[in-house]
Design a protein around this motif. Sequence first.
Motif, mmCIF file in Angstrom:
data_model
loop_
_atom_site.group_PDB
_atom_site.id
_atom_site.type_symbol
_atom_site.label_atom_id
_atom_site.label_comp_id
_atom_site.label_asym_id
_atom_site.label_seq_id
_atom_site.Cartn_x
_atom_site.Cartn_y
_atom_site.Cartn_z
ATOM 1 N N ASN A 84 0.818 -1.230 0.000
ATOM 2 C CA ASN A 84 0.000 0.000 0.000
ATOM 3 C C ASN A 84 0.842 1.267 0.000
ATOM 4 O OD1 ASN A 84 -2.113 -1.689 -0.099
ATOM 5 N ND2 ASN A 84 -3.247 -0.826 1.614
ATOM 6 N N MET A 85 1.747 1.310 -0.964
ATOM 7 C CA MET A 85 2.551 2.509 -1.242
ATOM 8 C C MET A 85 3.334 2.973 -0.021
ATOM 9 S SD MET A 85 -0.264 4.197 -3.766
ATOM 10 C CE MET A 85 -1.639 3.658 -2.778
ATOM 11 N N GLY A 86 4.076 2.022 0.544
ATOM 12 C CA GLY A 86 4.889 2.271 1.726
ATOM 13 C C GLY A 86 6.151 3.053 1.395
ATOM 14 N N PRO A 87 7.051 3.167 2.382
ATOM 15 C CA PRO A 87 8.241 4.015 2.206
ATOM 16 C C PRO A 87 9.178 3.551 1.082
ATOM 17 C CG PRO A 87 8.319 2.810 4.297
ATOM 18 C CD PRO A 87 6.947 2.615 3.738
ATOM 19 N N LYS A 88 9.290 2.258 0.876
ATOM 20 C CA LYS A 88 10.215 1.793 -0.187
ATOM 21 C C LYS A 88 9.628 2.091 -1.557
ATOM 22 C CE LYS A 88 12.423 -1.491 2.785
ATOM 23 N NZ LYS A 88 13.500 -0.520 3.115
ATOM 24 N N HIS A 89 8.335 1.910 -1.678
ATOM 25 C CA HIS A 89 7.617 2.247 -2.902
ATOM 26 C C HIS A 89 7.848 3.731 -3.228
ATOM 27 C CE1 HIS A 89 4.032 3.548 -5.127
ATOM 28 N NE2 HIS A 89 3.781 2.291 -5.444
ATOM 29 N N GLN A 90 7.687 4.583 -2.224
ATOM 30 C CA GLN A 90 7.833 6.026 -2.461
ATOM 31 C C GLN A 90 9.282 6.384 -2.815
ATOM 32 O OE1 GLN A 90 5.980 8.341 0.709
ATOM 33 N NE2 GLN A 90 4.428 6.745 0.910
ATOM 34 N N LYS A 91 10.197 5.741 -2.090
ATOM 35 C CA LYS A 91 11.624 6.015 -2.351
ATOM 36 C C LYS A 91 11.983 5.624 -3.790
ATOM 37 C CE LYS A 91 16.192 5.011 -0.536
ATOM 38 N NZ LYS A 91 17.059 3.892 -0.323
ATOM 39 N N LEU A 92 11.511 4.441 -4.198
ATOM 40 C CA LEU A 92 11.865 3.970 -5.541
ATOM 41 C C LEU A 92 11.260 4.887 -6.613
ATOM 42 C CD1 LEU A 92 13.313 1.868 -7.280
ATOM 43 C CD2 LEU A 92 11.239 0.445 -7.196
ATOM 44 N N GLU A 93 10.050 5.364 -6.390
ATOM 45 C CA GLU A 93 9.454 6.285 -7.376
ATOM 46 C C GLU A 93 10.333 7.525 -7.556
ATOM 47 O OE1 GLU A 93 5.330 7.079 -6.321
ATOM 48 O OE2 GLU A 93 4.652 5.390 -7.571
ATOM 49 N N ARG A 94 10.800 8.089 -6.444
ATOM 50 C CA ARG A 94 11.635 9.307 -6.556
ATOM 51 C C ARG A 94 12.972 8.973 -7.246
ATOM 52 N NH1 ARG A 94 7.357 10.113 -4.620
ATOM 53 N NH2 ARG A 94 7.011 10.086 -6.857
ATOM 54 N N GLU A 95 13.558 7.839 -6.874
ATOM 55 C CA GLU A 95 14.841 7.459 -7.492
ATOM 56 C C GLU A 95 14.694 7.227 -8.992
ATOM 57 O OE1 GLU A 95 17.075 5.468 -3.634
ATOM 58 O OE2 GLU A 95 16.765 4.239 -5.412
ATOM 59 N N LEU A 96 13.557 6.640 -9.376
ATOM 60 C CA LEU A 96 13.360 6.360 -10.801
ATOM 61 C C LEU A 96 13.047 7.628 -11.597
ATOM 62 C CD1 LEU A 96 11.524 2.936 -10.527
ATOM 63 C CD2 LEU A 96 13.752 3.353 -11.603
ATOM 64 N N GLU A 97 12.357 8.565 -10.970
ATOM 65 C CA GLU A 97 12.132 9.857 -11.657
ATOM 66 C C GLU A 97 13.486 10.464 -12.004
ATOM 67 O OE1 GLU A 97 9.721 12.056 -8.878
ATOM 68 O OE2 GLU A 97 7.888 11.080 -9.607
ATOM 69 N N ASN A 98 14.390 10.354 -11.056
ATOM 70 C CA ASN A 98 15.719 10.914 -11.233
ATOM 71 C C ASN A 98 16.505 10.151 -12.298
ATOM 72 O OD1 ASN A 98 17.795 12.624 -10.515
ATOM 73 N ND2 ASN A 98 18.675 11.079 -9.141
ATOM 74 N N TYR A 99 16.531 8.822 -12.179
ATOM 75 C CA TYR A 99 17.338 8.032 -13.112
ATOM 76 C C TYR A 99 16.779 8.085 -14.530
ATOM 77 C CZ TYR A 99 19.929 4.405 -15.400
ATOM 78 O OH TYR A 99 20.723 3.760 -16.296
ATOM 79 N N LEU A 100 15.456 7.999 -14.640
ATOM 80 C CA LEU A 100 14.841 7.964 -15.975
ATOM 81 C C LEU A 100 14.642 9.356 -16.570
ATOM 82 C CD1 LEU A 100 12.120 5.193 -15.378
ATOM 83 C CD2 LEU A 100 14.259 4.947 -16.653
ATOM 84 N N LYS A 101 14.939 10.390 -15.765
ATOM 85 C CA LYS A 101 14.766 11.785 -16.208
ATOM 86 C C LYS A 101 13.331 12.025 -16.672
ATOM 87 C CE LYS A 101 19.576 12.584 -17.502
ATOM 88 N NZ LYS A 101 20.521 12.893 -18.552
ATOM 89 N N VAL A 102 12.391 11.703 -15.789
ATOM 90 C CA VAL A 102 10.975 11.942 -16.101
ATOM 91 C C VAL A 102 10.361 12.756 -14.959
ATOM 92 C CG1 VAL A 102 10.713 9.877 -17.526
ATOM 93 C CG2 VAL A 102 10.240 9.721 -15.064
ATOM 94 N N GLU A 103 9.264 13.460 -15.279
ATOM 95 C CA GLU A 103 8.675 14.347 -14.266
ATOM 96 C C GLU A 103 7.954 13.587 -13.162
ATOM 97 O OE1 GLU A 103 6.320 17.636 -15.839
ATOM 98 O OE2 GLU A 103 7.798 17.774 -17.464
ATOM 99 N N ASN A 104 7.145 12.616 -13.552
ATOM 100 C CA ASN A 104 6.383 11.847 -12.557
ATOM 101 C C ASN A 104 6.506 10.368 -12.864
ATOM 102 O OD1 ASN A 104 4.835 14.197 -11.301
ATOM 103 N ND2 ASN A 104 4.353 14.410 -13.466
ATOM 104 N N ALA A 105 6.819 9.587 -11.832
ATOM 105 C CA ALA A 105 6.917 8.133 -12.002
ATOM 106 C C ALA A 105 5.900 7.480 -11.069
ATOM 107 C CB ALA A 105 8.328 7.662 -11.660
ATOM 108 N N ILE A 106 5.053 6.618 -11.640
ATOM 109 C CA ILE A 106 4.046 5.928 -10.828
ATOM 110 C C ILE A 106 4.270 4.434 -10.979
ATOM 111 C CG2 ILE A 106 1.553 5.746 -10.351
ATOM 112 C CD1 ILE A 106 1.888 8.240 -12.702
#
Length: 371
Positions: free
Chosen positions: A32-54
């Motif tokens: 249910n979108m816990g801390p690791k889920h949230q962390k990975l979304e932010r890391e992937l936005e950064n790595y993939l150079k995209v504005e929003n990652a879901i």
Amino acid sequence: MEKIFVTRPTLPPFEEYVDEIRGIWDSHILTNMGPKHQKLERELENYLKVENAILFTNGHSALELLLSAYSFPPGSEVITTPYTFASTTHAIVRNGLVPVFCDINEDDCTIDADKIETLITDKTVAILPVHVYGNICDVDKLDKISKAHDLKLVYDSAHAFGIEYKRRGIGSFGDASMFSFHATKVFNTIEGGLISCKDKNTVNRLIDLKNFGIRNEERVIVEGSNAKLNEFCAAMGICNLKHIEKTIENRRIVYERYVRQLIGVKGIELIYPRIPATKNFAYFPIKIKEDYGISRDGLYDLLKTKGIYARKYFYPITNEFECYIGKYTKGKTPIAHKISSEILTLPMYENLDLEYVDKICSIIRQTNRIV
Ligand code: T4K
């Protein structure tokens, strides 16, 4: 005899994964979108150079929900390629939409952008191309077409993790992109997927759709699904992302070993990207032409007798699947049909033993000589 499969998932060092999941035994937050889920979304936005990652449970759910997020009228048409995995076409059909199949380029196997406009009707709502094998589509041309006809442009980027074009993340092109993080992909979260998307309204709708449409304990605003990535999968992603540069570099070594030995072999054609983007070495597809001596199926069977399990990605093309044949006949796709009868994807994964690569190449070269 050791079996060599078309791919083998990348795993992080065991201790690293154990360290990453240890805290779960304190928090008891499993999903249910816990801390690791949230962390990975932010890391992937950064790595993939995209504005929003879901993040999603898998690439297919992500794509299916993305199409549903746009609420296209039932029966609307989506122009797409049949030269892909089942998921792309299923996502369209399962949304009550009609796939209109466009043919592909002979060289890189991506959608032939020059053939799209003849397929546009007043029912067309979107274009859904695929960056197949990590060969990116002609995103500039597709951008122009989609804007000129006011169509949504959504990419199946399942194979295109980490690719950049014009110094932009490939997921920043078009309206949205889906990435697959399945075990067999360049980057995996065991199962998993992601949508990158610029438009905030679509982002919010996707977040609702992946969690039953639940806004809070007392408000359910849309008939959503359940497609949340769990914390163990997110932890795998966090660990694998730390090593991604090395993973891609290791793949490059395997890829180049193949190229050196297979280039110029009579009857074997390699497939190259036509658009100059960075590479992730996701697959190693070859075409077995008529003058090779034996057929694609012959080579597939021969390799199998030696414990090498190549795959026919993508055969059959999706408009020739039992469930679709004769149903969606608008676009003609003779080039996709021909390539699907010639294609063989050879084993390709990080740290594939180079001796095996040499063995596979030597079988392919010798077979050509003795027939
Ligand atoms: N769009 C495109 C263009 C796609 O290619 C895909 C998936 C999607 C959308 C949908 O994304 P996801 O919903 O999957 O995230 C595999 C993958 O399951 C699939 O993800 C992938 N495309 C497709 C191209 O390949 P199969 O049916 O060929 O998988 P399978 O189980 O035969 O695995 C291939 C080989 O990999 C096996 O022979 C052994 C090895 N393997 C596999 C798994 C699962 C392992 O060594 N360990 C494993 O855990 O579809």
